[in-house]
Design a protein around this motif. Sequence first.
Motif, short mmCIF file in Angstrom:
data_model
loop_
_atom_site.label_atom_id
_atom_site.label_comp_id
_atom_site.label_asym_id
_atom_site.label_seq_id
_atom_site.Cartn_x
_atom_site.Cartn_y
_atom_site.Cartn_z
N ASP B 156 -7.98 49.06 70.36
CA ASP B 156 -9.76 48.83 69.99
C ASP B 156 -10.13 49.94 71.32
N ARG B 157 -9.73 50.34 72.77
CA ARG B 157 -10.71 50.98 73.56
C ARG B 157 -10.09 52.77 73.09
N PHE B 162 -12.84 57.56 71.47
CA PHE B 162 -11.83 58.67 70.43
C PHE B 162 -12.51 58.21 69.10
N THR B 163 -14.18 59.22 68.99
CA THR B 163 -14.74 58.80 67.73
C THR B 163 -15.06 59.92 67.00
N ASN B 169 -14.78 67.13 68.45
CA ASN B 169 -15.42 68.28 70.57
C ASN B 169 -13.54 68.95 70.98
N LEU B 170 -13.01 67.67 70.35
CA LEU B 170 -11.19 68.05 71.17
C LEU B 170 -10.97 69.36 70.28
#
Lengths: 260, 328
Positions: B156-157, B162-163, B169-170
């Motif tokens: 979940d985190r 990590f949207t 962006n990555l």
Amino acid sequence: MAGKTLDFVGATGRAALRFAATVGEWGVLMQDTIRGLRAVRIWGKLVFEQMMRIGVASVPIALFIAAFTGIVLALQASYTFTGAVPVYLVGSLVGKTMIIELGPVLTGLALAGRVGASIAAELGTMRVTEQIDALETMAYDPAAYLVLPRVLAGAVMFPAVTLLASALGIVAGWLTAIQLLDMSTPEFVRGLETFFVPFDVVFSVIKSFSFGLAVTSLGCFFGFRTRGGAAGVGRAATSAVVASSMVILVFDAFWAAVLL
Amino acid sequence: MRRNEVWVGVVILLSVVIAVAGSFWLRGYRLTRGTTTVEALFSGVGQLPDGASVKLRGVTIGRVNGIAVEPDGTAVRVGLALNTDVQLPADAAVLIAPESMFGDWGAEIVSRSANPRLDFFEPSDPGVLPGFSIPDLSRLTATADQIAENLATITDRVEVAFTQETAENLRLVIENVGRVSEQVAELADAQIGAVEELVENVRTSTGEVQEAAALATRTLAEVERLLSGGVVDSIVGDTRVTAAEFRRLATDLRETTTGLSTTLQFADSTLVRFERIGRELETGEGTLAQLLADSTVAVQTQSALMQLTLLLEDFRENPGRYVRLSIF
């Protein structure tokens, strides 16, 4: 509005008092019955006759009910236990359920209808025909003569009939499992053994003993307080069956909560 | 009455026999087979009930017959009622485990050497078998459930952090890093060429500097020689004389220029006068105009004036033709 509310409250109060009075009358009758234990000469020769009428004569109906209960249990268990549930649990379900629950309760309810109604009708008829009054006139203790043999017979024979019924129910379930279901005798026996503990039998005996006391004592109680002729006898028999059935279910829950 | 008593007795005895014999049978007691009791010690027995089956190589050879905690509370002593006709292994140990997922537990006689990883309880009495209880399946599933919950929390985190934007962006960062790496490589290549060129220039410059140094050394030596021979003093003296000559020449030239200016001013005033006389002559005013009434004289005079004007202009343009300057 206020008048109706008061009427409702008053009716509730009257019902509560009537119930308390009924319980009190039953308590008085039981007190007289326990006191009549000393008159062994009176009730001793009557006990076996009552055992025959209450117990032995009830064996067929008890076995009939238990046999079909065992068959239905096995079929429904196999219908329910599908997929990951091992089939030998059919034996566990049939054995456990027949010994600790359905055997005592169904036998108790069947005997409540047969024995309770019979006792209430017999004693009610004696009451309305003043035979009980005649016994009192002749210095016979009606409790020792009429109630105690029936209560003792019920207390002894209910467990015996229940054990026979439970055993036949298990046998019926076993026959069903090996004949109608794809099970073997070792599988069924394994299921029986897996969750069986000897206390289950003790638990069944305790329950059926209390059911026997309740059914016979309530039959005698409602027969003793019969009023109003033949109609009163019918009401007494109905009341005895209804009250016995309710008390059986209450005791069933009570013992399960206390002993299990 | 007699018949009633018999029937009642039959029903009661039959029910009692069924209950007692059935209970013993379901508990595994057999009258036809003798049993012997063996004891085993465990650190815990899980959900093992009294009367559970005891198996050897999958075959039921007895029943659990008594479970009790040791007086010091450090172990649980379990009695095993085993058939006398069964020979146990030399290094026998007792393993307690669930027989299924439905809560039925059982004991099994195993060879201890065949299960070296199991931490059997060590009894001090050699007559007591060592025992080991496998953790309850529910405990294992509870642990697995806890692990699954932790993984779910982490997932979940990560999902929150990590949207899609983060991934984009990555991706951009990775592309930028790639481009930067390429540019650094190109820059390094270019710098290597420039450095090589610089080194070559430095090498060349160093040679030239060395040559210049040698020349300077020679020059200094020559200068030192000249200084030591008095040649410089002579040159300095000549230079001084030459400078004095230049100064005098400048003075003379300044004076000549001043005289030339005066001459030019005089010539201008003369021309002005000639023009005035010419205008008088054209108008026929004055003595000269009357004298020049004769056209011959006038023509000659006009010619003379024209020649004089040309002379003056030539003088302006080429003063050196008329003025001779000599320095030496």
